[in-house]
Design a protein around this motif. Structure first.
Motif, PDB file in Angstrom:
ATOM      1  N   PHE A 480       1.433 -15.488 -27.396  1.00  0.00           N
ATOM      2  CA  PHE A 480       0.979 -16.868 -27.542  1.00  0.00           C
ATOM      3  C   PHE A 480       2.159 -17.789 -27.841  1.00  0.00           C
ATOM      4  CE2 PHE A 480      -2.873 -14.570 -28.157  1.00  0.00           C
ATOM      5  CZ  PHE A 480      -3.924 -15.441 -27.927  1.00  0.00           C
ATOM      6  N   GLU A 481       2.046 -19.024 -27.364  1.00  0.00           N
ATOM      7  CA  GLU A 481       2.953 -20.049 -27.861  1.00  0.00           C
ATOM      8  C   GLU A 481       2.645 -20.283 -29.338  1.00  0.00           C
ATOM      9  OE1 GLU A 481       2.319 -23.473 -25.463  1.00  0.00           O
ATOM     10  OE2 GLU A 481       3.248 -22.610 -23.657  1.00  0.00           O
ATOM     11  N   LYS A 482       3.641 -20.752 -30.085  1.00  0.00           N
ATOM     12  CA  LYS A 482       3.487 -20.883 -31.544  1.00  0.00           C
ATOM     13  C   LYS A 482       2.288 -21.737 -31.916  1.00  0.00           C
ATOM     14  CE  LYS A 482       6.033 -22.140 -35.721  1.00  0.00           C
ATOM     15  NZ  LYS A 482       7.314 -22.641 -36.277  1.00  0.00           N
ATOM     16  N   ASN A 483       2.138 -22.909 -31.314  1.00  0.00           N
ATOM     17  CA  ASN A 483       1.020 -23.792 -31.626  1.00  0.00           C
ATOM     18  C   ASN A 483      -0.310 -23.178 -31.201  1.00  0.00           C
ATOM     19  OD1 ASN A 483       2.794 -25.643 -32.679  1.00  0.00           O
ATOM     20  ND2 ASN A 483       2.911 -26.887 -30.802  1.00  0.00           N
ATOM     21  N   ALA A 484      -0.277 -22.404 -30.122  1.00  0.00           N
ATOM     22  CA  ALA A 484      -1.507 -21.762 -29.647  1.00  0.00           C
ATOM     23  C   ALA A 484      -2.003 -20.751 -30.665  1.00  0.00           C
ATOM     24  CB  ALA A 484      -1.247 -21.087 -28.301  1.00  0.00           C
ATOM     25  N   PHE A 514       3.689 -16.064 -18.951  1.00  0.00           N
ATOM     26  CA  PHE A 514       3.894 -14.994 -19.923  1.00  0.00           C
ATOM     27  C   PHE A 514       3.273 -15.319 -21.290  1.00  0.00           C
ATOM     28  CE2 PHE A 514       7.569 -14.128 -17.063  1.00  0.00           C
ATOM     29  CZ  PHE A 514       7.180 -12.857 -16.679  1.00  0.00           C
ATOM     30  N   TYR A 515       3.111 -16.606 -21.588  1.00  0.00           N
ATOM     31  CA  TYR A 515       2.606 -16.977 -22.911  1.00  0.00           C
ATOM     32  C   TYR A 515       1.369 -17.866 -22.771  1.00  0.00           C
ATOM     33  CZ  TYR A 515       6.955 -15.114 -24.709  1.00  0.00           C
ATOM     34  OH  TYR A 515       7.986 -14.262 -25.021  1.00  0.00           O
ATOM     35  N   ILE A 516       0.376 -17.569 -23.596  1.00  0.00           N
ATOM     36  CA  ILE A 516      -0.862 -18.350 -23.603  1.00  0.00           C
ATOM     37  C   ILE A 516      -0.583 -19.693 -24.268  1.00  0.00           C
ATOM     38  CG2 ILE A 516      -3.234 -18.424 -24.466  1.00  0.00           C
ATOM     39  CD1 ILE A 516      -3.188 -15.325 -24.363  1.00  0.00           C
ATOM     40  N   SER A 517      -0.979 -20.762 -23.594  1.00  0.00           N
ATOM     41  CA  SER A 517      -0.618 -22.106 -24.061  1.00  0.00           C
ATOM     42  C   SER A 517      -1.640 -22.663 -25.045  1.00  0.00           C
ATOM     43  CB  SER A 517      -0.503 -23.063 -22.867  1.00  0.00           C
ATOM     44  OG  SER A 517      -1.778 -23.264 -22.277  1.00  0.00           O
ATOM     45  N   GLU A 518      -1.193 -23.645 -25.818  1.00  0.00           N
ATOM     46  CA  GLU A 518      -2.068 -24.311 -26.794  1.00  0.00           C
ATOM     47  C   GLU A 518      -3.207 -25.067 -26.109  1.00  0.00           C
ATOM     48  OE1 GLU A 518      -3.775 -27.289 -29.278  1.00  0.00           O
ATOM     49  OE2 GLU A 518      -2.426 -27.712 -27.580  1.00  0.00           O
ATOM     50  N   PRO A 519      -2.976 -25.776 -24.954  1.00  0.00           N
ATOM     51  CA  PRO A 519      -4.089 -26.454 -24.284  1.00  0.00           C
ATOM     52  C   PRO A 519      -5.198 -25.490 -23.845  1.00  0.00           C
ATOM     53  CG  PRO A 519      -2.013 -27.347 -23.514  1.00  0.00           C
ATOM     54  CD  PRO A 519      -1.673 -26.163 -24.356  1.00  0.00           C
ATOM     55  N   ASP A 520      -4.814 -24.316 -23.339  1.00  0.00           N
ATOM     56  CA  ASP A 520      -5.832 -23.338 -22.940  1.00  0.00           C
ATOM     57  C   ASP A 520      -6.622 -22.848 -24.144  1.00  0.00           C
ATOM     58  OD1 ASP A 520      -5.279 -23.468 -20.270  1.00  0.00           O
ATOM     59  OD2 ASP A 520      -4.004 -21.682 -20.210  1.00  0.00           O
TER      60      ASP A 520
END
Length: 584
Positions: A480-484, A514-520
């Motif tokens: 995950f991205e940090k904010n996500a 590669f990383y799940i985003s905060e918007p998703d």
């Protein structure tokens, strides 16, 4: 004394005549002698394999070939040191180069003898018939002009222009081999007598027994036309590979309204199956049975960090496995109560037996009498882990009857009981029964905490899930991205691990990087929150109205897919169908 019926395959005429001559001096054998070497000898055995011979006698490579395919034990006519020495002394008068060639039964003795007597003689070992020609050709090219060996070697040597001296088995070796054959035959006779006794015993037991080789060939069964379980031997054979590799099998098979116990055991090169009835008029919707492979805990639902203290539900479940006391698991929907029950089972003395799950929410009020105290009810089960799931759905009258059975019978001593209760806003009247479990049965209590109380575990849980699902889904996500991840940790997770799995699965399907985003993450969590709020807002009116509103909201959220809606609500599809049918 009964004579031992022996078949002898002699690779050369002299041995045939010697066997016939010695057999006339003995009254303990019935000997038939045929002439044949290697493949020809094997053909002789195959031609008379149904003639009832108890032991086969042969020599050297012929004996090895027969032993590989015959169903009758083979005794090898030995070659003594004296037999080899006699041939070597004969060859010592030969002025040119010679070597000893043969199968291990000859060359092993020859090497030992040459070392002991300090003879400088080359010894060559062959393993299979096809190697003979190449070995002899090489010796001829190296200047050897004669070989010492068995019948096949000497005959092949002559074809290549080499001289040959045959190593013959003397009278002492033949007599010793016949003695060994007689002793082996007597042992087989005693073994056959014991086998007959065991078969007679097995014919009288209540269990059905079948024994197969790993290849599937049947060795024994006490199945008869008038005494046969409701599934075929071919149905048992499909379990042979599992039993052969894992060593054992313990499953339940449902045939019509009867539950059968099928146990398998790997014994050397064989697999034995034992089949017997456990429950008749068995309702598979009420009693679910899980074999050992099915009781492997869910990695997410059993993860509670690295702490090995009583605060860790998984640790406590493992720790109480050896205790005989019942276990009571209570917690919110989706926290993994069934997984905790599996951990208790796998760490108990009942782990080799199937785990029986009683789905209390699937039992109609009218069926509870039969479940608790009827024929083929809970009272008939012995020696298993019984997991009574969602006891909040047990009607008050049934609770009282169950209390009486648990208190006044040996049911709790004969089985390991595990109870679970799902804590819901609208209690269905399980408080009294909970008091009984704690105050009378002295249950060990395990309370898996909701996910919102262990937010620090969410990153680890997500990693476990992504690692497992990456093998199934065509996704590249590795984290995950940090904010996500911060958004994931801040969510309330009202449906706990069940909801976390659903969200993670949807995110993996959406993510193309590669990383799940905060918007998703925000989008998926908003959808979850909206669906849950709709359910909460519908929680006005009668209990039935609340239930119908929750079902309607779940169906709308899942595009009217009943299976997905039932999963979202944490209920079975049959329960949803009954609710929908009742609303029409």
């Amino acid at each position: 004394m009964e004579k031992i019926k022996i078949l002898a395959i002699a690779p050369y005429e002299g041995l045939r005549d010697l066997l016939s001559q010695i057999s006339k001096t003995r009254d303990d054998i019935d000997l038939s002698v045929f002439l044949g070497d290697l493949s020809k000898g094997l053909e002789q055995v195959q031609a008379v394999e149904d003639a009832g011979y108890e032991v086969i006698l042969s020599r050297g490579g012929t004996a090895e070939m027969i032993q590989a395919v015959a169903n009758v034990p083979v005794v090898e006519i030995g070659v003594s040191g004296f037999d080899v020495l006699r041939s070597i002394r004969l060859a010592q008068n030969y002025s040119r180069s010679f070597a000893i060639v043969g199968f291990p039964s000859i060359t092993n003795s020859a090497r030992t003898l040459c070392d002991l007597l300090q003879y400088r003689i080359d010894v060559f070992t062959i393993r299979v018939e096809n190697d003979i020609e190449g070995c002899l050709s090489k010796l001829a090219s190296e200047g050897f002009t004669m070989v010492i060996g068995d019948t096949t070697v000497v005959n092949r040597a002559k074809g290549l222009g080499l001289g040959g001296i045959l190593i013959v088995s003397g009278p002492e070796s033949v007599r010793a081999s016949l003695d060994n054959a007689v002793e082996l035959g007597r042992q087989i006779f005693r073994s056959n007598r014991h086998e007959t006794l065991y078969k007679n015993v097995l014919e009288g037991v209540s269990q059905y027994v079948a024994i197969f080789e790993h290849s599937g060939k049947e060795i024994y069964s006490n199945f008869t036309q008038n005494r046969e379980p409701p599934f075929s031997k071919s149905g048992l054979k499909k379990y042979i590979p599992d039993v052969a590799s894992k060593g054992s099998l313990n499953v339940f098979l449902r045939r019509e309204n009867t539950l059968w116990s099928l146990k398998g055991s790997n014994i050397d090169k064989y697999v034995a199956f034992y089949v017997e009835k456990t429950l008749e008029k068995y309702d598979g919707k009420i009693f679910r049975t899980l074999g050992r492979d099915q009781t492997i805990p869910d990695p997410l639902e059993s993860y509670y960090g690295s702490s090995n203290t009583s605060d860790n539900p998984s640790f406590k479940a493992r720790a109480c496995g050896d205790y005989a006391r019942p276990v009571f698991i209570r917690g919110e929907q989706g926290v993994g109560k069934e997984t905790i029950a599996k951990i208790v089972h796998l760490n108990s003395s009942y782990k080799e037996c199937p785990m029986i799950i009683v789905d209390c929410d699937l039992i109609d009020d009218k069926k509870w009498d039969a479940v608790i105290d009827g024929k083929n009810s809970l009272r008939e089960i012995k020696g298993f882990t019984i997991f009574m799931k969602n006891i909040q759905h047990i009607p008050a009258d049934a609770q009282k009857k169950l209390e009486m059975v648990l208190s006044n019978t040996s049911l709790c001593k004969d089985n390991r009981f595990i109870f679970s209760l799902t804590e819901i806003p609208h209690d269905l009247g399980a408080d009294h029964f909970c008091e009984y479990l704690l105050g009378s049965l002295f249950c060990i209590t395990i309370c898996p905490p909701p996910l919102r109380e262990r937010r620090h575990d969410i990153p680890s849980l997500a990693s476990l899930y992504i690692g497992a699902e990456s093998q199934k889904l065509t996704c590249q996500a590795i984290g995950f991205e940090k904010n996500a991840m911060e958004a994931m940790k801040q969510f309330e997770w009202p449906q706990n691990i069940t909801q976390l799995k659903r969200v993670l699965n949807e995110l993996l399907l959406l993510t193309k990087s590669f990383y799940i985003s905060e918007p998703d993450v925000s989008s998926v969590l908003k959808s979850e929150e909206k669906s849950y709020r709709a359910t909460i807002q519908a929680s006005t009116g009668t209990l039935e109205e609340i239930i119908q509103a929750a079902i309607a909201n779940a169906l709308a959220a899942e595009g009217m897919n009943q299976t997905k809606a039932a999963k979202r609500l944490g209920i079975s599809r049959s329960t949803m169908w009954k609710r929908l049918k009742g609303a029409l």
